[in-house]
Design a protein around this motif. Structure first.
Motif, mmCIF file in Angstrom:
data_model
loop_
_atom_site.group_PDB
_atom_site.id
_atom_site.type_symbol
_atom_site.label_atom_id
_atom_site.label_comp_id
_atom_site.label_asym_id
_atom_site.label_seq_id
_atom_site.Cartn_x
_atom_site.Cartn_y
_atom_site.Cartn_z
ATOM 1 N N GLY A 1 54.249 12.865 14.595
ATOM 2 C CA GLY A 1 54.315 13.949 13.623
ATOM 3 C C GLY A 1 52.927 14.364 13.198
ATOM 4 N N MET B 1 50.305 15.670 11.085
ATOM 5 C CA MET B 1 50.208 15.914 9.647
ATOM 6 C C MET B 1 48.886 16.613 9.366
ATOM 7 N N GLN B 2 48.957 17.882 9.015
ATOM 8 C CA GLN B 2 47.748 18.639 8.720
ATOM 9 C C GLN B 2 47.100 18.126 7.433
ATOM 10 N N VAL C 1 48.193 19.929 4.289
ATOM 11 C CA VAL C 1 49.504 19.571 3.753
ATOM 12 C C VAL C 1 49.370 18.369 2.823
ATOM 13 N N VAL C 2 48.621 17.353 3.263
ATOM 14 C CA VAL C 2 48.395 16.176 2.424
ATOM 15 C C VAL C 2 47.675 16.591 1.145
ATOM 16 N N ASN D 1 43.702 10.783 5.651
ATOM 17 C CA ASN D 1 44.619 11.231 6.694
ATOM 18 C C ASN D 1 43.826 11.344 7.997
ATOM 19 N N VAL E 1 48.638 8.608 6.459
ATOM 20 C CA VAL E 1 48.472 9.235 5.159
ATOM 21 C C VAL E 1 48.381 8.119 4.117
ATOM 22 N N HIS F 1 53.038 8.938 10.227
ATOM 23 C CA HIS F 1 53.156 10.356 10.540
ATOM 24 C C HIS F 1 54.474 10.751 11.202
ATOM 25 N N GLY G 1 57.636 14.051 7.296
ATOM 26 C CA GLY G 1 56.814 14.751 6.330
ATOM 27 C C GLY G 1 56.496 13.931 5.094
ATOM 28 N N ILE G 2 55.630 14.502 4.268
ATOM 29 C CA ILE G 2 55.264 13.872 3.008
ATOM 30 C C ILE G 2 55.620 14.836 1.889
#
Length: 334
Positions: free
Chosen positions: A85, A87-88, A91-92, A150, A158, A186, A189-190
């Motif tokens: 996944g 994870m940008q 986004v975090v 991240n 994360v 990852h 989502g978070i």
């Protein structure tokens, strides 16, 4: 959730962090690090983005893997499985902002430091959470820092952590003895509730943290007590040169560099302990109390050594190892 008004009102006048002898992090496990300090919200636009591409070689597509690629430059970062996944960083970042906002923090007033590797694949954000200043009793107050990490190269999940930072010298001690903070792989989502929920619990444990540090300050530790600890626990975990350096700080309050020895002299020292190794003094450690007399200042010396390293990856790992080393020194799990 923890309401903002429940936090103690404190005078948050600006304080200068003495960075004497402080080593900036210039790399992160082999990758160059670029650090920027600014208003927290202003750092959002500096976060790089990434996308997935098929893993192709000589026109042949590997159906099991993708390549993570940096937007704009098309620089390939790493290969990942189809289930990975991505994870940008943004986004975090955004979820952390929402979580802090939900807890009542005025995010527009916060300053932060952003650290990115050369191509942006690894990300670390550090900011002070106002209202939690604490002086354990040695005249050197601490502030509470929130670290956000991240990566898009599978090297770092994360991560949200809290850390105490000693203002006199900029060296920090990990929050939550024996705790590594909130982590999330990852694979999915978070949510801002994840971060807010962790912070809600962690901030509620601040009184325990303060009590522990105050107890450490009241726990006598003699220089002689630290000798076997340096020669075994510290040397086994961080290596003899680093343990020798720590020993010099505990004795004299000065940082040092282990001397490089070769030939017959090396053979003679090969079996010697860290407390016997020759070192070259470098300069005073701000806020050091020497010779060491309390557990608290032993922890701060550990923290200084952990952070006085230009490799950010090594810093992050060693800071997390401080609680175990302190338990070894005290021998009672405190």
């Amino acid at each position: 959730m923890l309401a903002m008004q429940t936090r103690p009102e404190m005078n948050m006048s600006p304080m200068v962090i003495d960075q004497s002898l402080a080593t900036p992090a210039t790399c992160w496990n082999g990758q160059k690090v670029i650090a920027t300090q600014a208003k927290l919200l202003a750092l959002h636009d500096q976060l790089p983005k990434f996308h997935r591409e098929p893993f192709v070689m000589n026109g042949i597509i590997n159906p099991n893997y993708d390549v993570i690629v940096a937007d704009g430059s098309d620089y390939p970062i790493t290969t990942v499985s189809k289930s990975y996944g991505l994870m940008q960083h943004e986004v975090v970042f955004e979820k952390a902002i929402e979580g802090l906002t939900n807890l009542g923090f005025d995010v527009a007033s916060l300053h932060a430091e952003l650290s990115l590797t050369q191509y942006g694949e690894r990300f670390k954000m550090s900011l002070t959470l106002p209202g939690y200043d604490f002086d354990p009793g040695d005249g050197c107050p601490l502030v509470l820092k929130m670290n956000l990490l991240n990566s898009v190269d599978k090297s770092t999940a994360v991560t949200v952590e809290l850390e105490w930072l000693r203002l006199i010298c900029g060296n920090g001690m990990m929050y939550g003895i024996g705790s590594s903070g909130f982590r999330k792989a990852h694979f999915r989502g978070i949510d801002e509730d994840d971060i807010a929920g962790y912070l809600d619990i962690a901030l509620g444990n601040i009184p325990q943290d303060r009590s522990l540090m105050s107890a450490w300050l009241g726990t006598s530790v003699s220089l002689g007590q630290t000798m076997p600890w340096i020669d075994h626990a510290v040397a086994d975990l961080w290596g003899v040169p680093t343990a020798s350096r720590l020993w010099h700080i505990l004795r004299y309050g000065q940082d040092a560099k282990a001397e490089i020895v070769r030939g017959e002299k090396f053979e003679a020292l090969a079996e010697s302990h860290a407390t016997q190794r020759p070192v070259t003094p470098l300069g005073p450690v701000p806020g050091a109390f020497a010779p060491i007399s309390t557990a608290y200042h032993a922890a701060q010396a550990l923290s200084w050594v952990a952070k006085e390293n230009n490799n950010l990856g090594t810093r992050l790992r060693r800071v997390k190892e401080i609680p175990a080393l302190m338990s070894s020194l005290l021998g009672d799990g405190r």
